[in-house]
Design an enzyme around this catalytic site. Structure first.
Site, PDB file in Angstrom:
ATOM      1  CG  ASP A 197       2.830  -8.188   4.507  1.00 34.04           C
ATOM      2  OD1 ASP A 197       2.594  -7.303   5.350  1.00 34.04           O
ATOM      3  OD2 ASP A 197       3.400  -7.950   3.419  1.00 34.04           O
ATOM      4  CG  ASP A 243      -1.121   0.409   1.544  1.00 35.80           C
ATOM      5  OD1 ASP A 243      -0.198   0.366   2.372  1.00 35.80           O
ATOM      6  OD2 ASP A 243      -2.098  -0.375   1.567  1.00 35.80           O
TER       7      ASP A 243
END
Length: 258
Positions: A11, A130
């Site tokens: 990330d 997600d």
């Protein structure tokens, strides 16, 4: 049988690799390029990079580090972050990425999936999902703009419906980011993975919850996923990729040994 894949996830925020828990409270892990090289050297099958605030900020992933990563690794890598057009994707691919992944922009405009697949081929187009289990409803819901906890929102889509929708529109691979498990290291959500596997005809990558080598084995053996993505166990050197692969091979999992 195709070999199962081990995929470190990086990330990226403000030019550095970060990691949170359940998509919140991110801490800085380190610089992008050295981490990418370390994972490639350890035997990762591919890497995934998420510019986690690009979509919520309304910008595209910073392409400068994409080119630097391409120079130092010789394994495939996928890049995500604010890709909203064919031109955005073309630029990232031209800098050396092998795949592009879309998530929030696909929810905003599902036709983007088809347009990208038609232009670059389905094998190049990954859709990230997600997904959050809501105790109140007993259902899995798709979330959007999860890179910024102040802008995260629940969409109209239930996860299984969105999985089927993105396949019909041309997704070549799905990464299922299980938000409840993210960074907790208590195992992948096998119940959810099995439900998704039942309706998913394209390669399925599990993401969120890996804490031990056994967790990877469970995802491959019990949910038949094609790849397992993890971050904190690799970032914090709790698990070495080479040792993980040797363990999985010893358990009968088809895996590429370096």
């Amino acid at each position: 049988m195709l070999a199962k894949r081990i995929i470190p996830c990086l990330d990226v925020r403000d030019g550095q690799v970060v990691k949170g828990v359940q998509f919140r409270n991110h801490e800085i892990i380190g610089d992008i390029v050295p981490l990418a090289k370390r994972y490639a050297d350890e035997g990762a099958d591919e890497l995934v990079f998420y510019d986690i605030t690009a979509s919520s900020d309304g910008r595209v992933v910073d392409k400068s580090w994409v080119a630097r990563v391409a120079e130092v690794i010789d394994i495939p890598f996928c890049v995500a972050g604010g890709i909203r057009s064919i031109d955005d994707a073309a630029k990232i691919l031209s800098f050396g990425a092998d795949k592009i992944s879309i998530n929030s922009p696909a929810l905003a405009d599902p036709t983007l999936i088809t347009r990208l697949a038609d232009r670059f081929g389905v094998q190049c187009i990954v859709v990230g999902i997600d997904t959050w289990f809501d105790d109140a409803t007993g259902k899995y819901h798709v979330n959007q703009y999860t890179g910024d906890e102040n802008r995260t929102r629940v969409t109209q889509w239930e996860t299984l419906d969105w999985v089927q929708e993105v396949q019909q529109r041309g997704a070549g691979e799905i990464v299922l980011n299980m938000m409840n498990q993210d960074g907790v290291r208590n195992g992948y959500d096998l119940t959810q993975l099995k439900k998704v596997r039942d309706v998913c005809r394209v390669p399925l990558i599990a993401s969120g919850g890996a804490g031990t080598m056994e967790h990877f084995l469970e995802a491959f053996r019990d949910a038949d996923v094609d790849g397992a993505l993890a971050a904190s166990v690799f970032h914090k050197q709790i698990i070495n990729i080479g040792e993980l692969k040797a363990y999985l091979a010893g358990q009968g999992v088809e895996i590429r040994i370096c």
